[in-house]
Design a protein around this motif. Structure first.
Motif, PDB file in Angstrom:
ATOM      1  N   ALA A 129      65.654  -9.478   9.922  1.00  0.00           N
ATOM      2  CA  ALA A 129      65.335  -8.629  10.536  1.00  0.00           C
ATOM      3  C   ALA A 129      66.899  -7.957  11.817  1.00  0.00           C
ATOM      4  N   ARG A 130      67.556  -9.193  11.451  1.00  0.00           N
ATOM      5  CA  ARG A 130      69.026  -9.205  12.718  1.00  0.00           C
ATOM      6  C   ARG A 130      69.874  -8.623  11.641  1.00  0.00           C
ATOM      7  N   GLU A 131      70.781  -7.800  12.878  1.00  0.00           N
ATOM      8  CA  GLU A 131      72.204  -7.068  12.707  1.00  0.00           C
ATOM      9  C   GLU A 131      73.179  -8.632  12.691  1.00  0.00           C
ATOM     10  N   ALA A 132      73.440  -9.096  11.625  1.00  0.00           N
ATOM     11  CA  ALA A 132      74.299 -10.327  11.437  1.00  0.00           C
ATOM     12  C   ALA A 132      75.523  -9.811  10.334  1.00  0.00           C
ATOM     13  N   ARG A 133      75.956  -8.190  10.498  1.00  0.00           N
ATOM     14  CA  ARG A 133      76.791  -8.085   9.266  1.00  0.00           C
ATOM     15  C   ARG A 133      78.422  -8.844   9.594  1.00  0.00           C
ATOM     16  N   PHE A 179      74.593 -12.606  18.073  1.00  0.00           N
ATOM     17  CA  PHE A 179      73.809 -12.770  17.402  1.00  0.00           C
ATOM     18  C   PHE A 179      72.366 -13.735  18.166  1.00  0.00           C
ATOM     19  N   GLY A 180      72.290 -13.506  19.053  1.00  0.00           N
ATOM     20  CA  GLY A 180      70.757 -13.598  19.769  1.00  0.00           C
ATOM     21  C   GLY A 180      70.328 -12.867  20.244  1.00  0.00           C
ATOM     22  N   ALA A 181      70.323 -11.127  19.985  1.00  0.00           N
ATOM     23  CA  ALA A 181      69.446  -9.751  19.989  1.00  0.00           C
ATOM     24  C   ALA A 181      68.494 -10.427  20.685  1.00  0.00           C
ATOM     25  N   GLU A 182      68.447  -9.686  21.833  1.00  0.00           N
ATOM     26  CA  GLU A 182      67.130  -9.692  22.482  1.00  0.00           C
ATOM     27  C   GLU A 182      65.563  -9.030  21.673  1.00  0.00           C
ATOM     28  N   GLY A 183      64.759  -9.599  21.241  1.00  0.00           N
ATOM     29  CA  GLY A 183      63.701  -9.827  20.345  1.00  0.00           C
ATOM     30  C   GLY A 183      63.609 -10.296  18.397  1.00  0.00           C
ATOM     31  N   HIS A 184      64.922 -10.820  18.722  1.00  0.00           N
ATOM     32  CA  HIS A 184      64.311 -11.629  17.496  1.00  0.00           C
ATOM     33  C   HIS A 184      64.670 -12.983  17.697  1.00  0.00           C
TER      34      HIS A 184
END
Length: 401
Positions: free
Chosen positions: A334-338, A320-325
């Motif tokens: 705005a995070r992709e958390a599905r 869940f720690g994508a760059e830019g978030h």
């Protein structure tokens, strides 16, 4: 390897963020995916905190959900006796679990829930009309977060909403981690008796509701129907009510995030992020190893109790720690958390998740659209978080607008 005490949500968190998992569990997660742990009665068990390891525990048949097994991990011995005496399908393994779950799956399918959206919207709007009629301030938990899912689950199950004070009070006792086990047993029996009588009436006069569909079957006893009814009734309003209250408080702390709720296309993703970062089941999901399993480099022996921590798994930085978030400990709508596991994972994952998602999407988007000036009516440090229950939440949320 140090031992982590497995306890109910600690009342004293010090300077820790009230929206984060208990510090003892996050500290355990930082040292590795599997830790030695100890239940309140001194029994040893394993605390599983890593994301892939939690998914394995919840999906691998070598880990049993059957609460009737003698070594199954419980917070108290009294709770073991109460649950084992009347286990719902979430506390059973297949094929018993699948047989009972399958009988109610149809009422929670995405297609059916989508058809309920106009009705849920009407319930949300009417609750906000009542809450704002007096001009404020108001307790958002009592006036909005609790009534909305309570009314929705009552309509779905066919339970009279006028009985809500009784089932809400007993639900709190069933979920309590402190207090008298005899009181918990009494609360369970009162709910079981109430739903047994209701199911019996529906056998002769069925309606278009879940209890009626169960009542007219000839392969279920009234007690089985009542046990399933208790699970759906309690879980159907307590979890969503706490999520609405906590989500609102978290968004008021992060007002820059609220704008995403104005975009209907962004609301589903925003709710997934709130589910991830809040993960209201802070005490974890219990399982019992029925075979030897190597997990995260640790050998779990058959007969060992295991607690799968959804809250720490949902803060996996690699996933869940994508760059830019923002960092995984912060809310970022705005995070992709599905891929979160807030609803569990595997065959036992939450049956009601489509309904919970719909309620949260409608309730939160409508709340902030209709009340753009929503704000806390008290200092944030005076908010009282519920630390005596299996489901984390707020006792009250005073707001103005």
């Amino acid at each position: 390897m140090s031992t982590v005490p497995v306890t109910p949500i600690p009342a004293e968190r010090g300077t820790a963020c009230p929206f984060a998992p208990p510090p003892a569990y996050t500290e355990a997660a930082s040292s590795g995916p599997v830790s030695r742990a100890e239940l309140p009665d001194g029994s040893p068990c394993w605390l599983v905190t890593g994301y892939p390891e939690v998914r394995t525990v919840l999906s691998d048949r070598r880990f049993s959900a059957d609460a009737r097994r003698p070594a199954f991990p419980f917070l108290t011995e009294g709770r073991r006796e109460i649950v084992a005496a009347n286990p719902s399908f979430v506390r059973l393994d297949d094929p018993e679990h699948a047989r009972l779950r399958r009988m109610v799956t149809g009422d929670f399918l995405v297609k059916r829930v989508e058809a309920m959206r106009p009705g849920i919207q009407r319930i949300v709007d009417e609750a906000l009309d009542r809450m704002t009629a007096g001009g404020g301030p108001a307790d958002l938990v009592a006036a909005f977060a609790l009534p909305v899912p309570s009314l929705v689950i009552c309509l779905l199950l066919g339970v009279p909403y006028e009985d809500r004070e009784m089932f809400q009070a007993n639900s709190r006792l069933l979920l309590a981690t402190e207090g008298d086990d005899q009181e918990v047993a009494r609360a369970q029996e009162e709910l079981l008796d109430y739903l047994t009588r209701l199911a019996e009436r529906k056998r002769s006069r069925p309606g278009d509701d879940t209890l009626s569909r169960l009542a007219v079957r000839d392969d279920l006893t009234l007690r089985e129907i009542a046990t399933t009814g208790v699970l759906l009734l309690v879980a159907g309003h307590e979890t969503t009510a706490n999520m609405i209250g906590l989500s609102t408080a978290l968004l008021l702390r992060n007002p820059e995030q609220v704008a995403r709720l104005a975009d209907p296309a962004a609301v589903p993703g925003a709710v997934e992020e709130l589910l991830r970062v809040l993960t209201i089941l802070h005490t974890g999901v219990p399982r019992l190893a029925v075979e030897d399993v190597e997990l995260g480099g640790t050998l779990i022996r058959a007969g060992d109790g295991v607690i799968a921590m959804l809250s720490t798994a949902n803060r996996d930085d690699g996933l869940f720690g994508a760059e830019g978030h923002l960092g995984v400990d912060e809310v970022d709508l705005a995070r992709e958390a599905r891929r979160h596991v807030a609803f569990g994972f595997g065959v036992h994952q939450c049956l009601g998740q489509p309904l919970a998602r719909a309620e949260l999407q409608i309730a939160l988007a409508t709340l902030f659209r209709r009340l753009p000036g929503l704000r806390l009516a008290v200092p944030e440090d005076s908010l009282k978080f519920r630390t005596d229950t299996l489901i984390y939440g707020l006792g009250s949320l005073p707001v103005a607008w």
